[in-house]
Scaffold this active site. Sequence first.
Site, PDB file in Angstrom:
ATOM      1  N   LYS A  27      28.928  80.856  47.513  1.00 44.28           N
ATOM      2  CA  LYS A  27      29.916  80.806  48.584  1.00 44.28           C
ATOM      3  C   LYS A  27      30.193  82.218  49.128  1.00 44.28           C
ATOM      4  O   LYS A  27      30.152  82.442  50.333  1.00 44.28           O
ATOM      5  CB  LYS A  27      31.207  80.175  48.052  1.00 44.28           C
ATOM      6  N   ARG A  97      39.334  80.582  45.669  1.00 43.68           N
ATOM      7  CA  ARG A  97      38.328  79.558  45.351  1.00 43.68           C
ATOM      8  C   ARG A  97      37.260  80.129  44.448  1.00 43.68           C
ATOM      9  O   ARG A  97      36.936  81.306  44.528  1.00 43.68           O
ATOM     10  CB  ARG A  97      37.607  79.092  46.618  1.00 43.68           C
ATOM     11  N   GLY A 106      32.883  70.354  43.416  1.00 45.83           N
ATOM     12  CA  GLY A 106      34.115  69.859  42.823  1.00 45.83           C
ATOM     13  C   GLY A 106      34.338  70.271  41.388  1.00 45.83           C
ATOM     14  O   GLY A 106      35.333  69.908  40.779  1.00 45.83           O
ATOM     15  N   MET A 108      34.685  73.319  40.193  1.00 47.56           N
ATOM     16  CA  MET A 108      35.465  74.512  39.965  1.00 47.56           C
ATOM     17  C   MET A 108      36.763  74.434  40.763  1.00 47.56           C
ATOM     18  O   MET A 108      37.003  73.505  41.503  1.00 47.56           O
ATOM     19  CB  MET A 108      34.635  75.718  40.375  1.00 47.56           C
ATOM     20  N   ARG A 364      26.511  76.415  53.183  1.00 53.58           N
ATOM     21  CA  ARG A 364      25.649  76.460  52.001  1.00 53.58           C
ATOM     22  C   ARG A 364      24.527  75.443  52.213  1.00 53.58           C
ATOM     23  O   ARG A 364      24.655  74.552  53.066  1.00 53.58           O
ATOM     24  CB  ARG A 364      26.430  76.133  50.729  1.00 53.58           C
ATOM     25  N   HIS A 482      33.607  63.675  46.392  1.00 52.90           N
ATOM     26  CA  HIS A 482      32.984  64.116  45.148  1.00 52.90           C
ATOM     27  C   HIS A 482      31.870  63.165  44.704  1.00 52.90           C
ATOM     28  O   HIS A 482      30.747  63.577  44.412  1.00 52.90           O
ATOM     29  CB  HIS A 482      34.056  64.231  44.068  1.00 52.90           C
ATOM     30  N   ARG A 590      -5.024  52.415  26.267  1.00 50.62           N
ATOM     31  CA  ARG A 590      -4.729  52.155  24.843  1.00 50.62           C
ATOM     32  C   ARG A 590      -5.211  50.754  24.515  1.00 50.62           C
ATOM     33  O   ARG A 590      -4.573  49.774  24.885  1.00 50.62           O
ATOM     34  CB  ARG A 590      -3.222  52.252  24.598  1.00 50.62           C
ATOM     35  N   ARG A 646      -9.550  54.643  24.719  1.00 47.84           N
ATOM     36  CA  ARG A 646      -9.336  55.113  23.358  1.00 47.84           C
ATOM     37  C   ARG A 646      -9.574  53.975  22.379  1.00 47.84           C
ATOM     38  O   ARG A 646      -9.062  52.868  22.566  1.00 47.84           O
ATOM     39  CB  ARG A 646      -7.907  55.626  23.208  1.00 47.84           C
ATOM     40  N   GLU A 773      -4.511  65.801  18.951  1.00 47.18           N
ATOM     41  CA  GLU A 773      -3.116  65.461  18.711  1.00 47.18           C
ATOM     42  C   GLU A 773      -2.646  65.824  17.302  1.00 47.18           C
ATOM     43  O   GLU A 773      -1.598  65.384  16.853  1.00 47.18           O
ATOM     44  CB  GLU A 773      -2.853  63.981  19.024  1.00 47.18           C
ATOM     45  N   SER A 792      -8.545  65.297  25.166  1.00 50.94           N
ATOM     46  CA  SER A 792      -7.318  64.877  25.838  1.00 50.94           C
ATOM     47  C   SER A 792      -6.167  65.108  24.861  1.00 50.94           C
ATOM     48  O   SER A 792      -6.169  64.582  23.747  1.00 50.94           O
ATOM     49  CB  SER A 792      -7.393  63.398  26.228  1.00 50.94           C
ATOM     50  N   GLY A 794      -2.969  64.610  23.029  1.00 52.58           N
ATOM     51  CA  GLY A 794      -1.970  63.571  22.753  1.00 52.58           C
ATOM     52  C   GLY A 794      -0.711  64.294  22.318  1.00 52.58           C
ATOM     53  O   GLY A 794      -0.459  64.485  21.124  1.00 52.58           O
ATOM     54  N   THR A 795       0.060  64.712  23.297  1.00 48.76           N
ATOM     55  CA  THR A 795       1.206  65.573  22.968  1.00 48.76           C
ATOM     56  C   THR A 795       2.350  64.816  22.305  1.00 48.76           C
ATOM     57  O   THR A 795       3.261  65.440  21.782  1.00 48.76           O
ATOM     58  CB  THR A 795       1.716  66.297  24.229  1.00 48.76           C
ATOM     59  N   ASN A 796       2.278  63.482  22.316  1.00 51.95           N
ATOM     60  CA  ASN A 796       3.311  62.750  21.573  1.00 51.95           C
ATOM     61  C   ASN A 796       3.112  62.996  20.080  1.00 51.95           C
ATOM     62  O   ASN A 796       4.026  63.412  19.366  1.00 51.95           O
ATOM     63  CB  ASN A 796       3.222  61.240  21.836  1.00 51.95           C
ATOM     64  N   ASP A 797       1.892  62.742  19.636  1.00 56.39           N
ATOM     65  CA  ASP A 797       1.623  62.965  18.218  1.00 56.39           C
ATOM     66  C   ASP A 797       1.599  64.444  17.876  1.00 56.39           C
ATOM     67  O   ASP A 797       2.005  64.848  16.791  1.00 56.39           O
ATOM     68  CB  ASP A 797       0.288  62.309  17.820  1.00 56.39           C
ATOM     69  N   CYS A 859      -2.714  63.264  27.853  1.00 56.09           N
ATOM     70  CA  CYS A 859      -2.300  61.890  28.113  1.00 56.09           C
ATOM     71  C   CYS A 859      -1.021  61.529  27.363  1.00 56.09           C
ATOM     72  O   CYS A 859      -0.585  60.396  27.374  1.00 56.09           O
ATOM     73  CB  CYS A 859      -3.418  60.911  27.774  1.00 56.09           C
ATOM     74  N   TYR A 879      -6.874  67.886  34.073  1.00 59.26           N
ATOM     75  CA  TYR A 879      -6.060  66.807  34.630  1.00 59.26           C
ATOM     76  C   TYR A 879      -4.866  66.500  33.736  1.00 59.26           C
ATOM     77  O   TYR A 879      -4.832  66.885  32.561  1.00 59.26           O
ATOM     78  CB  TYR A 879      -6.885  65.532  34.829  1.00 59.26           C
TER      79      TYR A 879
HETATM   80  C1  PEP Z   1      -0.093  60.864  22.095  1.00 61.28           C
HETATM   81  O1  PEP Z   1       0.011  60.924  20.879  1.00 61.28           O
HETATM   82  O2  PEP Z   1       0.353  61.736  22.867  1.00 61.28           O
HETATM   83  C2  PEP Z   1      -0.744  59.711  22.726  1.00 61.28           C
HETATM   84  C3  PEP Z   1      -0.963  59.684  24.028  1.00 61.28           C
HETATM   85  O3  PEP Z   1      -1.038  58.670  21.944  1.00 61.28           O
HETATM   86  P1  PEP Z   1       0.027  57.574  21.437  1.00 61.28           P
HETATM   87  O4  PEP Z   1       1.311  57.859  22.139  1.00 61.28           O
HETATM   88  O5  PEP Z   1      -0.554  56.280  21.770  1.00 61.28           O
HETATM   89  O6  PEP Z   1       0.058  57.872  19.980  1.00 61.28           O
HETATM   90 MG    MG Z   2      -1.264  59.621  19.677  1.00 64.88          MG
END
Ligand code: PEP
Ligand code: MG
Length: 907
Positions: A27, A97, A106, A108, A364, A482, A590, A646, A773, A792, A794-797, A859, A879
Amino acid sequence: MAKKYVYFFGDGKADGNAKMKNLLGGKGANIAEMTNLGIPVPPGFTITTEVCTLYYKNNRRYPMELKAQVDKAMARVEKIMGKRFGDPERPLLVSVRSGARSSMPGMMETVLNIGLTTKTIPGMIKMTKNPRFVYDAYRRLLMMYSDVVMEKAAGIESEDGHGIREKLEHEMDRVKKEKGYKNDTELTVDDLKYLCERFKEIIKTTLKKDFPDDPQEQLWGGIGAVFQSWMGKRAVAYRRIEGIPEDWGTAVNVQAMVFGNTGDNSATGVAFTRNPATGEDVFYGEWLPNAQGEDVVAGIRTPNPVNKAGKTDDTKHLPSLEEIMPDVYKQLFKIQKRLETHYRDMQDIEFTIEDGRLWMLQTRVGKRNGQAAIRMAVEMAKSGLIKKEQAIMRVKPNQIDELLHPSVDPAEEKKAPMLAKGLPAGPGGATGKVVFTADDAETWSKKGEKVILVRTETSPEDVHGMHAAEAILTAKGGMTSHAALVARGWGKCCIVGCSDLDINLKKREINVNGRVLKEGDWITLNGTTGRVYEGKLKLLPADPEHNKWYKELMKWADKFRRLKVRTNADTPHDSTIAKQYGAEGIGLCRTEHMFFGPDRIKAVREMILSDTTEERRKALAKLLPMQREDFKGIFRAMNGLPVTIRLLDPPLHEFLPHTDTELHELADEMGVPFERLDAKNKSLHEFNPMLGHRGCRLGVTYPEIYEMQVQAIMEATCELKKDRVKVIPEIMIPLVGHVNEFKKMKEIVVKVAEDVQKNYRIKVPYTVGTMIELPRACVTSDEIAEVADFYSFGTNDLTQTVYGLSRDDAGRFLPFYVENGILKDDPFITIDIEGVGALMRIAVEKGRKIKKNLKVGICGEHGGEPKSVEFCHSIGLDYVSCSPFRVPIARFSAAQAAIKEKAKKKK
Ligand code: PEP
Ligand code: MG
């Protein structure tokens, strides 16, 4: 020289400018910029955010030099205005203000009319010749000051509905009722005088303190309250949701008061240089004659449209500023155009007209919903106001997401009787159960209920509940209230100013023209038209394909991005949707999901519970044709785009019968004794199945399972080739930790693939790669890359195993970590760059040292999350792959990542 803590602005000159947001807050920086542009702005000064930080660092004490700098700046304001602060003859009044770096609508504090005391009131009356106005200003000061400074900043927590503000409002309502008035404007001078005295008494008895009758005390009280509010509950909650760091601090703006409520030649308003709900390039706003800014924002009176162009069926009878004060409107119109061109973005402006003279109070960058953001960005780029890159960077990925949100099914809507109508503040459709408090909204939604938060009006205390709700519905308030601002910022469905709602908070019910709705009843909102319906109407999925601005923007985004975007899909239907959303292949199919179908689960169970390889093969033979058809469907849907399949991954017990009845049935079918099956079933129990017999470990111990799956994949490929459908299957092995596991599995895959090709007497291309993974796979990636065709992540595991954090159980405590700032983000949502990310980097580097062009993707769920997509871009992945509905967000985030990187390199 003493450090500069106070920045002056006024009379065409300002110490600061728009670039100084960090120091002056949004502001303050913009007021300085407007002043420098020669736009009429009431003079004043900004106390820097640095003072806020020092204040908290030094045990809530100001730097020594501050007082003298404030006095000096005040003297300059006095000179320009020809009035003096605290002067009994010609008193200057000021507003105080807050102003943080990024706008916190709203959140502050604001106190207006500071400087009105028993000594200055007569002078004000003499100057304005309007005692009613002066006493009205005084009662507003009493209300705001006691609420903001004497109660909230003092840390006094009152029960919901029992704060000092409510008490004073209650008293005012009592007087109005007693006198038979409907509007505040009907209160006479004597009524107001009486009210001011009553207010002072109530303040004294409630807060055990006198309202300060000294202008300096009022001023410093106001300044202190703004700084205090930075650590207030609601500001802290908002910062957490928006990810605003605590050490940014807020600035304080002290500015000469100008009044929109001195009579019929005065007014106040809020406007946007383009329509913030649709993005259309028309000046759009609301105004109220003879009113103060808070009247428009708080929605106490329903405002009028600022011009003829902004009138709707519902507001066509209301007078516009364009019609009532054409000259001032012309001036305002010019200023708004100038501001938009100067800032090259849609501006949200506040103005006041005092006795026919226009003053700009604020400009703003305006909040907007996704649809509007996209349209504005595209139209501004096309008109040359901004570059295409800027257009892309300006739209947030979650605004793209908004466009992909559902709307109320028009067919059902046509038939449904409308319950009420309000202002369409946030588009899209939503349906949910009525709740009346923010806390309820949060608790119910945590239990998995879809809720709609219904309030008379929302206040910053409600943000947590607004966040949790599917949509927000308020009885009061305009498009700039608000609720509207906050919902728009989040892209949430929202209807405000729905005046037919008579909300009884105590009884937890709404009376709408005789119909009574209770807590927990379903309602449906159409936030695009402002219509409210009883019951649960069908919602339709979003239809971005018919939005030309969206399509254009996505076309531009696709040109800028380097990352390819694939989808995680395991049915032809999902694959088709994803392709429509722009998926360039399947990054994860899957196969286990295909095993759950009612026509297959029995065969799967038979396979698992078999004791011998022969029996297992018999059961697998039943599954083979079904799997083959599954793959054919998906391959056809993707029509030549790469498809990563997979092989079976989850622990086998996930498929097993859970009840004795089911087990009995299966025993009969298989012709084996129940006891034998039961014992086998029990033997499959694992203590920690996620780290147990799953992934390629299944393939190692039961190769026939993978053999069947590869056979199905390859037969589908060969058969489709005969039909001239191009197929590029990429066969992926899950949960590989040691290269030997992969080698073993690859042998099986290649053997079956070659056999199938021989049988069909054709050659088809295929590749064999692996999920990365497990941490061990990352650090031994140089060994795996020797034999794998692709990776690929597998960032979950990987997150689960890097953190030692069970992905199924983390929900119990991880939110606590994020709420308490132990972790900035949930690592299952946003890649933990320092930990998981570091391992990914190692895996990519080691892998590509062996195979320069090794194809690497991701993935895990992170593949569709903007910050993670940016990280994937930065480490050179080929990718990202995500669920179909997140494909556009991923495409867009990938473009933003590429543009950001280019800009960084330039620097
Ligand atoms: C993972 O582990 O990131 C994955 C894509 O496989 P899933 O979630 O099926 O274990
Ligand atoms: Mg997995």
